[in-house]
Design a protein around this motif. Structure first.
Motif, PDB file in Angstrom:
ATOM      1  N   LYS A 150       0.826  -1.219   0.000  1.00 27.12           N
ATOM      2  CA  LYS A 150       0.000   0.000   0.000  1.00 27.12           C
ATOM      3  C   LYS A 150       0.858   1.267   0.000  1.00 27.12           C
ATOM      4  CE  LYS A 150      -3.718  -2.507   2.184  1.00 27.12           C
ATOM      5  NZ  LYS A 150      -4.306  -2.937   3.435  1.00 27.12           N
ATOM      6  N   GLU A 151       1.901   1.295   0.834  1.00 25.26           N
ATOM      7  CA  GLU A 151       2.756   2.487   0.921  1.00 25.26           C
ATOM      8  C   GLU A 151       3.475   2.784  -0.391  1.00 25.26           C
ATOM      9  OE1 GLU A 151       5.382   1.739   4.208  1.00 25.26           O
ATOM     10  OE2 GLU A 151       3.896   2.391   5.689  1.00 25.26           O
ATOM     11  N   ASN A 152       3.836   1.730  -1.115  1.00 21.48           N
ATOM     12  CA  ASN A 152       4.541   1.909  -2.389  1.00 21.48           C
ATOM     13  C   ASN A 152       3.582   1.981  -3.576  1.00 21.48           C
ATOM     14  OD1 ASN A 152       7.685   1.659  -2.006  1.00 21.48           O
ATOM     15  ND2 ASN A 152       6.720   0.271  -0.540  1.00 21.48           N
ATOM     16  N   GLN A 153       2.288   1.978  -3.276  1.00 18.38           N
ATOM     17  CA  GLN A 153       1.239   2.070  -4.298  1.00 18.38           C
ATOM     18  C   GLN A 153       1.462   1.076  -5.442  1.00 18.38           C
ATOM     19  OE1 GLN A 153       1.076   6.276  -5.304  1.00 18.38           O
ATOM     20  NE2 GLN A 153      -0.205   6.661  -3.514  1.00 18.38           N
ATOM     21  N   LEU A 154       1.822  -0.154  -5.073  1.00 20.47           N
ATOM     22  CA  LEU A 154       2.126  -1.166  -6.084  1.00 20.47           C
ATOM     23  C   LEU A 154       0.902  -1.548  -6.912  1.00 20.47           C
ATOM     24  CD1 LEU A 154       4.610  -3.396  -4.070  1.00 20.47           C
ATOM     25  CD2 LEU A 154       5.126  -1.636  -5.779  1.00 20.47           C
ATOM     26  N   GLY A 155      -0.274  -1.333  -6.371  1.00 13.54           N
ATOM     27  CA  GLY A 155      -1.481  -1.635  -7.118  1.00 13.54           C
ATOM     28  C   GLY A 155      -1.840  -0.566  -8.138  1.00 13.54           C
ATOM     29  N   LYS A 156      -1.193   0.584  -8.027  1.00  9.61           N
ATOM     30  CA  LYS A 156      -1.530   1.712  -8.901  1.00  9.61           C
ATOM     31  C   LYS A 156      -0.468   1.990  -9.949  1.00  9.61           C
ATOM     32  CE  LYS A 156      -4.286   3.862  -5.327  1.00  9.61           C
ATOM     33  NZ  LYS A 156      -4.473   5.000  -4.455  1.00  9.61           N
ATOM     34  N   ARG A 157       0.586   1.187  -9.953  1.00 12.78           N
ATOM     35  CA  ARG A 157       1.653   1.409 -10.930  1.00 12.78           C
ATOM     36  C   ARG A 157       2.317   0.086 -11.281  1.00 12.78           C
ATOM     37  NH1 ARG A 157       6.737   1.243  -8.628  1.00 12.78           N
ATOM     38  NH2 ARG A 157       6.803   1.226  -6.360  1.00 12.78           N
ATOM     39  N   ARG A 158       3.063   0.104 -12.356  1.00 10.12           N
ATOM     40  CA  ARG A 158       3.795  -1.094 -12.749  1.00 10.12           C
ATOM     41  C   ARG A 158       5.107  -1.149 -11.983  1.00 10.12           C
ATOM     42  NH1 ARG A 158       1.850  -3.746 -17.209  1.00 10.12           N
ATOM     43  NH2 ARG A 158       3.838  -4.795 -17.395  1.00 10.12           N
ATOM     44  N   THR A 159       5.519  -2.326 -11.632  1.00  6.23           N
ATOM     45  CA  THR A 159       6.793  -2.497 -10.953  1.00  6.23           C
ATOM     46  C   THR A 159       7.600  -3.572 -11.666  1.00  6.23           C
ATOM     47  OG1 THR A 159       7.860  -2.819  -8.826  1.00  6.23           O
ATOM     48  CG2 THR A 159       5.984  -4.215  -9.286  1.00  6.23           C
ATOM     49  N   THR A 160       8.875  -3.571 -11.440  1.00  3.55           N
ATOM     50  CA  THR A 160       9.743  -4.568 -12.066  1.00  3.55           C
ATOM     51  C   THR A 160       9.955  -5.729 -11.104  1.00  3.55           C
ATOM     52  OG1 THR A 160      11.764  -3.593 -11.170  1.00  3.55           O
ATOM     53  CG2 THR A 160      10.991  -2.755 -13.326  1.00  3.55           C
ATOM     54  N   LYS A 161      10.388  -6.844 -11.636  1.00  3.42           N
ATOM     55  CA  LYS A 161      10.706  -8.005 -10.807  1.00  3.42           C
ATOM     56  C   LYS A 161      11.795  -7.628  -9.808  1.00  3.42           C
ATOM     57  CE  LYS A 161      12.476 -12.718 -11.154  1.00  3.42           C
ATOM     58  NZ  LYS A 161      12.734 -13.849 -12.049  1.00  3.42           N
ATOM     59  N   ASN A 162      12.803  -6.902 -10.260  1.00  3.85           N
ATOM     60  CA  ASN A 162      13.912  -6.513  -9.395  1.00  3.85           C
ATOM     61  C   ASN A 162      13.435  -5.642  -8.231  1.00  3.85           C
ATOM     62  OD1 ASN A 162      16.666  -6.688  -8.813  1.00  3.85           O
ATOM     63  ND2 ASN A 162      17.020  -4.663  -9.669  1.00  3.85           N
ATOM     64  N   GLU A 163      12.574  -4.665  -8.529  1.00  4.15           N
ATOM     65  CA  GLU A 163      12.059  -3.805  -7.466  1.00  4.15           C
ATOM     66  C   GLU A 163      11.201  -4.614  -6.491  1.00  4.15           C
ATOM     67  OE1 GLU A 163       9.392   0.196  -6.607  1.00  4.15           O
ATOM     68  OE2 GLU A 163       9.060  -0.906  -8.467  1.00  4.15           O
ATOM     69  N   ALA A 164      10.370  -5.499  -7.019  1.00  2.79           N
ATOM     70  CA  ALA A 164       9.507  -6.323  -6.166  1.00  2.79           C
ATOM     71  C   ALA A 164      10.354  -7.178  -5.219  1.00  2.79           C
ATOM     72  CB  ALA A 164       8.598  -7.204  -7.017  1.00  2.79           C
ATOM     73  N   ILE A 165      11.399  -7.796  -5.744  1.00  2.00           N
ATOM     74  CA  ILE A 165      12.262  -8.631  -4.912  1.00  2.00           C
ATOM     75  C   ILE A 165      12.986  -7.776  -3.866  1.00  2.00           C
ATOM     76  CG2 ILE A 165      14.357 -10.060  -4.934  1.00  2.00           C
ATOM     77  CD1 ILE A 165      13.267 -11.274  -7.582  1.00  2.00           C
ATOM     78  N   ARG A 166      13.462  -6.618  -4.260  1.00  2.00           N
ATOM     79  CA  ARG A 166      14.134  -5.713  -3.316  1.00  2.00           C
ATOM     80  C   ARG A 166      13.189  -5.362  -2.158  1.00  2.00           C
ATOM     81  NH1 ARG A 166      13.953  -0.534  -2.584  1.00  2.00           N
ATOM     82  NH2 ARG A 166      12.898  -0.065  -4.535  1.00  2.00           N
ATOM     83  N   LEU A 167      11.938  -5.049  -2.488  1.00  2.00           N
ATOM     84  CA  LEU A 167      10.954  -4.713  -1.455  1.00  2.00           C
ATOM     85  C   LEU A 167      10.606  -5.934  -0.591  1.00  2.00           C
ATOM     86  CD1 LEU A 167       8.625  -2.379  -3.545  1.00  2.00           C
ATOM     87  CD2 LEU A 167      10.113  -1.684  -1.641  1.00  2.00           C
ATOM     88  N   MET A 168      10.539  -7.110  -1.206  1.00  6.99           N
ATOM     89  CA  MET A 168      10.244  -8.339  -0.457  1.00  6.99           C
ATOM     90  C   MET A 168      11.356  -8.655   0.540  1.00  6.99           C
ATOM     91  SD  MET A 168       8.870 -10.841  -3.429  1.00  6.99           S
ATOM     92  CE  MET A 168       7.279 -10.684  -4.184  1.00  6.99           C
ATOM     93  N   LEU A 169      12.598  -8.434   0.128  1.00  9.12           N
ATOM     94  CA  LEU A 169      13.722  -8.702   1.019  1.00  9.12           C
ATOM     95  C   LEU A 169      13.735  -7.711   2.185  1.00  9.12           C
ATOM     96  CD1 LEU A 169      16.449  -9.521  -1.633  1.00  9.12           C
ATOM     97  CD2 LEU A 169      15.352 -11.126  -0.052  1.00  9.12           C
ATOM     98  N   LYS A 170      13.311  -6.495   1.911  1.00 13.43           N
ATOM     99  CA  LYS A 170      13.238  -5.457   2.942  1.00 13.43           C
ATOM    100  C   LYS A 170      12.076  -5.734   3.902  1.00 13.43           C
ATOM    101  CE  LYS A 170      13.118  -0.407   3.094  1.00 13.43           C
ATOM    102  NZ  LYS A 170      12.978   0.769   2.245  1.00 13.43           N
ATOM    103  N   ASP A 171      10.953  -6.207   3.359  1.00 14.18           N
ATOM    104  CA  ASP A 171       9.767  -6.523   4.156  1.00 14.18           C
ATOM    105  C   ASP A 171       9.157  -7.835   3.671  1.00 14.18           C
ATOM    106  OD1 ASP A 171       7.482  -6.682   5.656  1.00 14.18           O
ATOM    107  OD2 ASP A 171       6.471  -4.997   4.679  1.00 14.18           O
TER     108      ASP A 171
END
Length: 116
Positions: free
Chosen positions: A65-86
């Protein structure tokens, strides 16, 4: 049958259902707390599909929600970076067998995944 690793969170309803189902069916698995022992980057790189990143994201997580991932496109790399962080961003349960991943809970498809 290959070794099965189940990444779960104690408070996750879907995780509890998956564990109960696997226990009922007599399926052996190694349980890992997804927050305290999250999957490594190398595993996430293998199992997350670039063409369907959102299938691996927990849309109820604060990070989503904070990164508004539902409202924008994200890359696999960014998604993994965020998953590792949280690790709460990773859709649960995450079940690994033979370098393949299953996420979420659906009784029939979960049993198919772990028994084939």
């Amino acid at each position: 049958m290959g070794d099965i690793v189940l990444y779960a969170k104690k408070s996750c309803t879907q995780c509890k259902k998956a564990m109960a189902l696997l226990d009922k069916k007599g399926v052996n698995y190694q349980l890992k707390d997804i927050v305290h022992e999250p999957p490594p980057r190398s595993l996430l790189e293998k199992v997350i599909k670039a063409e369907n990143i959102y299938a691996s994201l927990n849309q109820n997580s604060t990070t989503y929600k904070e990164n508004q991932l539902g409202k924008r496109r994200t890359t696999k790399n960014e998604a993994i970076r965020l998953m590792l962080k949280d690790p709460n961003l990773i859709k649960r349960p995450l079940i690994i067998k033979d370098n393949k991943a299953y996420q979420g809970y659906d009784e029939k498809s979960l049993i198919d995944f772990v028994t084939h």
